[in-house]
Design an enzyme around this catalytic site. Structure first.
Site, PDB file in Angstrom:
ATOM      1  N   LYS A 236       0.832  -1.322   0.064  1.00 49.68           N
ATOM      2  CA  LYS A 236      -0.028  -0.098   0.070  1.00 49.68           C
ATOM      3  C   LYS A 236       0.760   1.471  -0.051  1.00 49.68           C
ATOM      4  O   LYS A 236       2.058   1.350  -0.313  1.00 49.68           O
ATOM      5  CB  LYS A 236      -0.959   0.055   1.239  1.00 49.68           C
ATOM      6  CG  LYS A 236      -1.844  -1.292   1.353  1.00 49.68           C
ATOM      7  CD  LYS A 236      -2.727  -1.402   0.258  1.00 49.68           C
ATOM      8  CE  LYS A 236      -3.500  -2.787  -0.030  1.00 49.68           C
ATOM      9  NZ  LYS A 236      -4.432  -3.271   0.966  1.00 49.68           N
TER      10      LYS A 236
HETATM   11  C1  LIG Z   1      -5.280  -4.395   1.297  1.00 50.84           C
HETATM   12  C2  LIG Z   1      -6.816  -4.242   1.445  1.00 50.84           C
HETATM   13  C3  LIG Z   1      -7.581  -4.605   2.638  1.00 50.84           C
HETATM   14  C4  LIG Z   1      -6.934  -5.509   3.755  1.00 50.84           C
HETATM   15  O1  LIG Z   1      -5.911  -4.842   4.287  1.00 50.84           O
HETATM   16  P1  LIG Z   1      -4.763  -5.566   5.286  1.00 50.84           P
HETATM   17  O2  LIG Z   1      -4.128  -4.446   6.055  1.00 50.84           O
HETATM   18  O3  LIG Z   1      -4.075  -6.373   4.608  1.00 50.84           O
HETATM   19  O4  LIG Z   1      -5.856  -6.209   6.443  1.00 50.84           O
HETATM   20  C5  LIG Z   1      -8.761  -4.594   2.637  1.00 50.84           C
HETATM   21  N1  LIG Z   1      -9.504  -3.741   1.574  1.00 50.84           N
HETATM   22  C6  LIG Z   1      -8.709  -3.348   0.272  1.00 50.84           C
HETATM   23  C7  LIG Z   1      -9.445  -2.841  -0.793  1.00 50.84           C
HETATM   24  C8  LIG Z   1      -7.584  -3.796   0.377  1.00 50.84           C
HETATM   25  O5  LIG Z   1      -7.030  -3.401  -0.865  1.00 50.84           O
END
Ligand SMILES: *Cc1c(COP(=O)(O)O)cnc(C)c1O
Length: 378
Positions: free
Chosen positions: A188
């Site tokens: 991210k």
């Molecule tokens: C990455 C992601 C999540 C989950 O994030 P984590 O921190 O890995 O639990 C939820 N929603 C979306 C759209 C994502 O891309």
């Protein structure tokens, strides 16, 4: 292999984590509240609750909004499974709203029609989870207005979108939602390794989310029932979880946040360069609204014969990926009765989708290799 996304770790990030390792608190120390306050300040939210993942943050947000058995949560099929699973965790039923084929975000007309139909049948959702796909903000003014009209609570899944702006506002100011959730997974925008955060303007929601994050336990005498037997006393008021973020993670997050603008500028520059280099090829470029600032978590393009293009790029050492296989077609959701054809825009998008590498450490030489390999594959 050139990854589609990856973390960018500086010497300052390493030093920040090491400093926590040498300090008194590895968890439940001062770094987590500092990180919460900094995210809240940047996005313009009054309250922030850090968690060990965005998935956990989505879960505590649903619990704090009272989502439970007999309720419905709606999200989009073009997302990671966690946007839907948080509803199932709470015992609620999940349903989907199709995406707009241009913005690839929740379709406002589809939402409007589905809400009107659900009202007639007495099956309005309790919680709606729009997702800012690839970092491009959903039309939150329209979605928020519909949610208010029908009495639906809104959690923005902004896992892709920290730093994004819409109509001059930061995503996370919750102007049209109850809660906004960010992810700090390494692919991210900024990372804490694993980690997430829920932000809100509502003090009571923040208090409830913090309660569910940590076993349902409070040490606040004002929240306790009956006699407070002494300074050692705590009470469990709800069935909560251990979803806490560690101080190691928060220190990394704080250090990363200081480069949020530099990361955003680098992503914008690389994306604009892709736009230029790919112009004229039979490739649909990622949608961006000129009135918004996308966080550009992903650079998803659309091509014909996606599978063969994917294979050719992987063979050229390029870690392309596909975002997303429609959630309603996952075996877990098919077993609930969902089937192909129900959300045609998300399904059609998936058939053509391929995510090209985009992250702050991507070099222009690597990007040129991606573009020439794509050109050859087409
Ligand atoms: C990455 C992601 C999540 C989950 O994030 P984590 O921190 O890995 O639990 C939820 N929603 C979306 C759209 C994502 O891309």
């Amino acid at each position: 292999m050139i990854p589609y996304g990856r973390q960018s770790i500086s010497d300052e990030d390493v030093a920040a984590v090491v400093a926590v390792l040498r300090s008194d608190f590895l968890t439940q120390g001062p770094a987590v509240p500092r990180f919460e306050a900094e995210v809240a300040r940047i996005v313009g939210a009054r309250h922030a609750v850090a968690a060990n993942s965005a998935t956990s943050a989505l879960h505590v947000a649903c619990l704090a909004l009272g989502l439970g058995k007999g309720d419905f949560l709606w999200t989009v099929p073009n997302t990671f499974v966690a946007s839907a699973n948080c509803g199932v965790y709470c015992g609620a039923s999940v349903d989907f709203v199709d995406i707009d084929p241009v913005t690839l975000n929740m379709s406002v007309p589809a939402l409007e029609a589905k809400l009107a139909d659900a009202e007639r049948r007495g099956r309005l959702p309790k919680v709606l989870v729009p997702v800012h796909f690839a970092g491009e903000p959903c039309d939150m003014a329209a979605i928020g207005a519909l949610a208010r009209r029908y009495g639906v609570r809104v959690i923005e899944d902004a896992s892709h979108a920290i730093g994004a702006r819409q109509a001059g506002r930061m995503v996370g100011d919750c102007a049209h939602s109850d809660v906004t959730v960010f992810s700090f997974h390494p692919v991210k925008i900024v990372t804490t390794a694993e980690g997430g955060m829920a932000v809100t303007q509502d003090e009571r929601l923040a208090e409830r989310m913090a309660l569910f994050r940590s076993h349902g336990i409070t040490r606040d005498p004002a929240l306790m029932q009956g006699a407070v037997e002494g300074p050692w006393f705590y009470q469990q008021l709800e069935l909560g979880y251990n979803y806490r973020m560690t101080d190691l993670q928060a220190a990394l997050g704080l250090s990363q946040l200081s480069r949020l603008e530099a990361f955003a500028a680098r992503r914008q520059g690389l994306a604009a360069r892709y736009d230029r280099l790919l112009a004229g090829l039979p490739v649909a470029l990622p949608y961006r609204d000129a009135a918004n600032l996308s966080a550009l978590h992903l650079y998803p393009v659309q091509v014909a014969r996606r599978a063969s293009v994917f294979d050719a790029l992987r063979a050229a050492g390029i870690g392309v990926n596909v975002h997303y296989f429609p959630v309603h077609l996952q075996p877990f959701y098919r077993a609930m009765g969902f089937a192909a054809g129900q959300f045609p825009a998300a399904e059609a998008y998936y058939d053509r989708a391929i995510t090209l590498p985009l992250h702050p450490a991507l070099t222009e030489a690597e990007q040129d290799h991606v573009v020439s390999s794509l050109r050859a594959a087409l």
